[in-house]
Design a protein around this motif. Sequence first.
Motif, PDB file in Angstrom:
ATOM      1  N   LEU A 150       0.818  -1.203   0.000  1.00  0.00           N
ATOM      2  CA  LEU A 150       0.000   0.000   0.000  1.00  0.00           C
ATOM      3  C   LEU A 150       0.855   1.256   0.000  1.00  0.00           C
ATOM      4  O   LEU A 150       0.529   2.256  -0.644  1.00  0.00           O
ATOM      5  N   ALA A 151       1.995   1.230   0.738  1.00  0.00           N
ATOM      6  CA  ALA A 151       2.859   2.401   0.801  1.00  0.00           C
ATOM      7  C   ALA A 151       3.376   2.781  -0.582  1.00  0.00           C
ATOM      8  O   ALA A 151       3.448   3.960  -0.937  1.00  0.00           O
ATOM      9  N   ALA A 152       3.739   1.787  -1.390  1.00  0.00           N
ATOM     10  CA  ALA A 152       4.241   2.060  -2.736  1.00  0.00           C
ATOM     11  C   ALA A 152       3.143   2.598  -3.642  1.00  0.00           C
ATOM     12  O   ALA A 152       3.418   3.348  -4.581  1.00  0.00           O
ATOM     13  N   THR A 153       1.894   2.234  -3.377  1.00  0.00           N
ATOM     14  CA  THR A 153       0.781   2.745  -4.180  1.00  0.00           C
ATOM     15  C   THR A 153       0.547   4.217  -3.920  1.00  0.00           C
ATOM     16  O   THR A 153       0.342   5.007  -4.842  1.00  0.00           O
ATOM     17  N   LEU A 154       0.552   4.609  -2.640  1.00  0.00           N
ATOM     18  CA  LEU A 154       0.261   5.994  -2.281  1.00  0.00           C
ATOM     19  C   LEU A 154       1.479   6.900  -2.444  1.00  0.00           C
ATOM     20  O   LEU A 154       1.336   8.066  -2.791  1.00  0.00           O
ATOM     21  N   ALA A 155       2.676   6.393  -2.159  1.00  0.00           N
ATOM     22  CA  ALA A 155       3.882   7.228  -2.231  1.00  0.00           C
ATOM     23  C   ALA A 155       5.011   6.414  -2.854  1.00  0.00           C
ATOM     24  O   ALA A 155       5.859   5.857  -2.144  1.00  0.00           O
ATOM     25  N   PRO A 156       5.062   6.300  -4.194  1.00  0.00           N
ATOM     26  CA  PRO A 156       6.127   5.534  -4.843  1.00  0.00           C
ATOM     27  C   PRO A 156       7.492   6.149  -4.565  1.00  0.00           C
ATOM     28  O   PRO A 156       7.630   7.367  -4.460  1.00  0.00           O
ATOM     29  N   SER A 157       8.483   5.290  -4.435  1.00  0.00           N
ATOM     30  CA  SER A 157       9.801   5.737  -3.977  1.00  0.00           C
ATOM     31  C   SER A 157      10.866   5.540  -5.033  1.00  0.00           C
ATOM     32  O   SER A 157      10.820   4.605  -5.830  1.00  0.00           O
ATOM     33  N   VAL A 158      11.853   6.450  -5.002  1.00  0.00           N
ATOM     34  CA  VAL A 158      13.089   6.328  -5.765  1.00  0.00           C
ATOM     35  C   VAL A 158      14.225   6.357  -4.755  1.00  0.00           C
ATOM     36  O   VAL A 158      14.215   7.165  -3.814  1.00  0.00           O
ATOM     37  N   TYR A 159      15.207   5.470  -4.916  1.00  0.00           N
ATOM     38  CA  TYR A 159      16.284   5.320  -3.948  1.00  0.00           C
ATOM     39  C   TYR A 159      17.614   5.710  -4.592  1.00  0.00           C
ATOM     40  O   TYR A 159      17.921   5.304  -5.712  1.00  0.00           O
ATOM     41  N   ILE A 160      18.383   6.513  -3.834  1.00  0.00           N
ATOM     42  CA  ILE A 160      19.731   6.886  -4.266  1.00  0.00           C
ATOM     43  C   ILE A 160      20.667   6.752  -3.078  1.00  0.00           C
ATOM     44  O   ILE A 160      20.231   6.522  -1.949  1.00  0.00           O
ATOM     45  N   SER A 161      21.963   6.903  -3.314  1.00  0.00           N
ATOM     46  CA  SER A 161      22.936   6.876  -2.235  1.00  0.00           C
ATOM     47  C   SER A 161      22.881   8.203  -1.475  1.00  0.00           C
ATOM     48  O   SER A 161      22.698   9.274  -2.070  1.00  0.00           O
ATOM     49  N   LEU A 162      23.016   8.141  -0.141  1.00  0.00           N
ATOM     50  CA  LEU A 162      22.984   9.360   0.662  1.00  0.00           C
ATOM     51  C   LEU A 162      24.114  10.320   0.277  1.00  0.00           C
ATOM     52  O   LEU A 162      23.960  11.548   0.372  1.00  0.00           O
ATOM     53  N   GLY A 163      25.229   9.774  -0.189  1.00  0.00           N
ATOM     54  CA  GLY A 163      26.335  10.632  -0.609  1.00  0.00           C
ATOM     55  C   GLY A 163      26.016  11.467  -1.840  1.00  0.00           C
ATOM     56  O   GLY A 163      26.704  12.458  -2.117  1.00  0.00           O
ATOM     57  N   GLU A 164      25.004  11.089  -2.612  1.00  0.00           N
ATOM     58  CA  GLU A 164      24.628  11.830  -3.817  1.00  0.00           C
ATOM     59  C   GLU A 164      23.522  12.847  -3.566  1.00  0.00           C
ATOM     60  O   GLU A 164      23.135  13.573  -4.485  1.00  0.00           O
ATOM     61  N   LEU A 165      22.989  12.890  -2.322  1.00  0.00           N
ATOM     62  CA  LEU A 165      21.845  13.770  -2.068  1.00  0.00           C
ATOM     63  C   LEU A 165      22.199  15.245  -2.267  1.00  0.00           C
ATOM     64  O   LEU A 165      21.415  16.007  -2.864  1.00  0.00           O
ATOM     65  N   ASP A 166      23.375  15.667  -1.785  1.00  0.00           N
ATOM     66  CA  ASP A 166      23.737  17.086  -1.911  1.00  0.00           C
ATOM     67  C   ASP A 166      23.852  17.518  -3.367  1.00  0.00           C
ATOM     68  O   ASP A 166      23.566  18.672  -3.716  1.00  0.00           O
ATOM     69  N   SER A 167      24.276  16.595  -4.237  1.00  0.00           N
ATOM     70  CA  SER A 167      24.455  16.964  -5.648  1.00  0.00           C
ATOM     71  C   SER A 167      23.138  17.309  -6.332  1.00  0.00           C
ATOM     72  O   SER A 167      23.124  17.982  -7.364  1.00  0.00           O
ATOM     73  N   THR A 168      22.024  16.861  -5.761  1.00  0.00           N
ATOM     74  CA  THR A 168      20.725  17.142  -6.383  1.00  0.00           C
ATOM     75  C   THR A 168      20.285  18.588  -6.159  1.00  0.00           C
ATOM     76  O   THR A 168      19.415  19.087  -6.875  1.00  0.00           O
ATOM     77  N   GLY A 169      20.855  19.266  -5.166  1.00  0.00           N
ATOM     78  CA  GLY A 169      20.437  20.637  -4.867  1.00  0.00           C
ATOM     79  C   GLY A 169      19.104  20.717  -4.165  1.00  0.00           C
ATOM     80  O   GLY A 169      18.522  21.798  -4.045  1.00  0.00           O
ATOM     81  N   LEU A 170      18.601  19.590  -3.675  1.00  0.00           N
ATOM     82  CA  LEU A 170      17.285  19.582  -3.017  1.00  0.00           C
ATOM     83  C   LEU A 170      17.361  19.972  -1.549  1.00  0.00           C
ATOM     84  O   LEU A 170      16.343  20.341  -0.951  1.00  0.00           O
ATOM     85  N   VAL A 171      18.567  19.870  -0.962  1.00  0.00           N
ATOM     86  CA  VAL A 171      18.711  20.210   0.451  1.00  0.00           C
ATOM     87  C   VAL A 171      18.978  21.706   0.550  1.00  0.00           C
ATOM     88  O   VAL A 171      20.109  22.168   0.468  1.00  0.00           O
ATOM     89  N   GLN A 172      17.893  22.468   0.705  1.00  0.00           N
ATOM     90  CA  GLN A 172      17.982  23.918   0.819  1.00  0.00           C
ATOM     91  C   GLN A 172      17.218  24.365   2.053  1.00  0.00           C
ATOM     92  O   GLN A 172      16.550  23.564   2.725  1.00  0.00           O
TER      93      GLN A 172
END
Length: 815
Positions: free
Chosen positions: A152-174
Amino acid sequence: MASLITGIAAVVALDSLNNSLQDDIERNAKELLGADLVLNSTKQFEGEVVQAIDSNFSLAGEAELSSMVLFKNTGYTRLIRLVALQGDFPFYGELLTRPENAYEQMKTGKFAIMDDALASQYEVSSGDTIKIGNTYFPVAGVVTKIPGGGGLAATLAPSVYISLGELDSTGLVQFGSRINYSMYIKTNTEEETTQLIKNVEPLSKKYGYSYETVQARKEGLGRGFSSVYRFFSLLAFVALILGCIGVASAVHIYAREKRDEVAVLRCIGSSGWQAFAIYFIQIFILGVIGSALGAIAGIGIQQLIPVLFKGYLPMEVSFNISWTSLFMGFIIGTIVSVLFSMLPLVAIRFVPPLTVLRADSQATRVWSKTRMVAILLIIIFPLSFAAYQTKSWLTGALFFAGLAFALAALSGVAWLLLKTVKRFFPSQAPFVWRHALANLFRPNNQTQMLMVSIGLGAFIIATLNTVEQSMLSQVEFTGNENQSNTIMFDIQPPQKDGVVKLMEENKLPVNQVVPIITCRLSELKGKSVESLQNDTTDSVSNWALTREYRVTYRDSLHKSEELIEGELHKRISGKDSVWVTISEGMHENLNVKLGDSLVFDIQGVPLKVRIAGIRKVEWSEDPPNFIFVFPAGVLENAPQIFVTTTRIDDQQAANRFQQQLVMAYPNVSLIDLRLILNTVQALFNKLGLVIRFLALFSIVTGLVVLAGAIINSKFARIKENVLLRTVGAQSRHITQITLIEYAYLGLFAALTGVILSVGGSWLLTTYFFEITFAVDFLELVWIVAGIVSLTMLLGWLNLRDIVRTPPLQVLRKET
């Protein structure tokens, strides 16, 4: 036996499923959590927290946030749950991917993996590229199983997984980004886990984070499944009660047909108790056989239910046979067969021997101790069983009272309908129609009993249908009536004008541009948050004190708000210059009233405010909505982000705008309420299928009751129809009379149940679910038509033997 089998099968199937779920939760709790202990926070963990954890323990980290993803191969965009993982998560359970090395590839390089359902929906395969924030990620594979995810969780909120070390490169942490951090900890023993909890518990209060243990996850899942089980077990309870009605009805007719045989036994010296015992032993043996078959059928059905629930559960459900459920079903079935056959069989004791000579001689109605005990036990059994099913005497008593009221109402409406038809009998109608209608009043016809049992089945299915329609309509109403159906958030101040300009270029209305400031409480009514946390006598919840609040500022009420107490938020001159409003309900959680003071920590700057008023907020209407609203002229210079809303009705325009937004402002996330509406509607359709399957037990039992009563009254109908044939009636006339009679019966029963279901559904939706009542009259018409058709079909099947029986054979009593 058929009535008993269907009722017992429903009870055993659901009880066995519940036992399997509880066993699986007990066995797989660690696998569902993925660790021995998990710490959760809305900010990165402080060094003091990390130092409190023994270096010998294995650690894994996770950061989770909402983000847009752009599928490069199709150009589509989608709001997803972005999960950045670090370490050897999970420590328990399995994270399975396709291909098998996809997870390892994601941890070692700039790759992404995603939920299998998301990849299928947007036609993504290994090697395709997706854009998250500022970064493009090749897709290494799909996730087919992950602890705590999927279903059910995947139906309501589908997920994409990446390495935590790549999170800053996305520019999403503001600044202002809503990120949830988790730390997974694997200890060596349960004693170490207990000691670690003692070490981190004071820190959790100090820094405002939470922790979850294996036991807490187990209890949470148990409570969730227990609520579902109680709801479905009540459906099984209704099926069992219908089975009880079927048993009582069949034995009642059987006992009346055996009056002549009992009279003969009495003439040759049998006592009333001996005559009673002869037929009681027959019924008891049939009850034992029926109970055994019902329990076995229930176990068989239990193997099918997990298939229906597939996709809703975060774990695989075992197919183990619950011997406890099997034994319980056998015992309950035997009790039912004894209890509900005792009362109609008691009348056999008082059949007079004179019945042999005079057919009209009636048994004397005696309120014997046996009859009174039978009535008392018949009342106690459903009450006790309802309490057992719901694990609460109060809930069981309330449900029993409600069912008793429904049965009484159904019986009353059936009686009123029959009286009305008899009072306004169509004496000028053709013979076939008049005779069919008159058959409803034939002695020993069981018309009212049939209408109650079939009407109750119609009542249940119509009520479930209407409640489901009301829930769906509530979601559709919210989505259609809202001024906005598209929300953009995490807009940084320098991006605000650009996002608004992009909306205007796409000819989209700018419905709201709302500033949002994040802050926390530091004082409440003159006391610091730390002192309140240490005060064991204080009633304010810890989560309300330590949570991160998102507030806004304006000088007016939003359309979703109503001021119910005090004044509007304002700024005045003087020491206490800032007066805010709080949402209804939250003032009770914080235990504050008008005039009370609070101090907010706004990015390190303390700001004292007082409560000016309390707002009632319709949270689903034109979001965003807020707990606290400040007056203008106070927070304009505070660090903030913006949320803007619009309405897009054309799907192509929506796709085009979302692509432009992701390319120009990758950190901005977009919620398409239409997509959520479609997801919820699809979910309701699937859940509706499960509910209808389980409600089918009640309907089938009701139909079995109908068929049993029809078959048991066959001989009386044979004699009546043979007499008609001897006076000149043709076979087609008898067929027409019988079909019309059953059409009347089915129509009156269905109308009785459906009419009552409308009232019952209104009460449920208005006062229990607290949603807008909505009814689909076309579906109710189909329910009525289906019941009428099935009733006529059963009548026709029963009619074939009647038409084939020679009149002389019956007149000579050779059958």
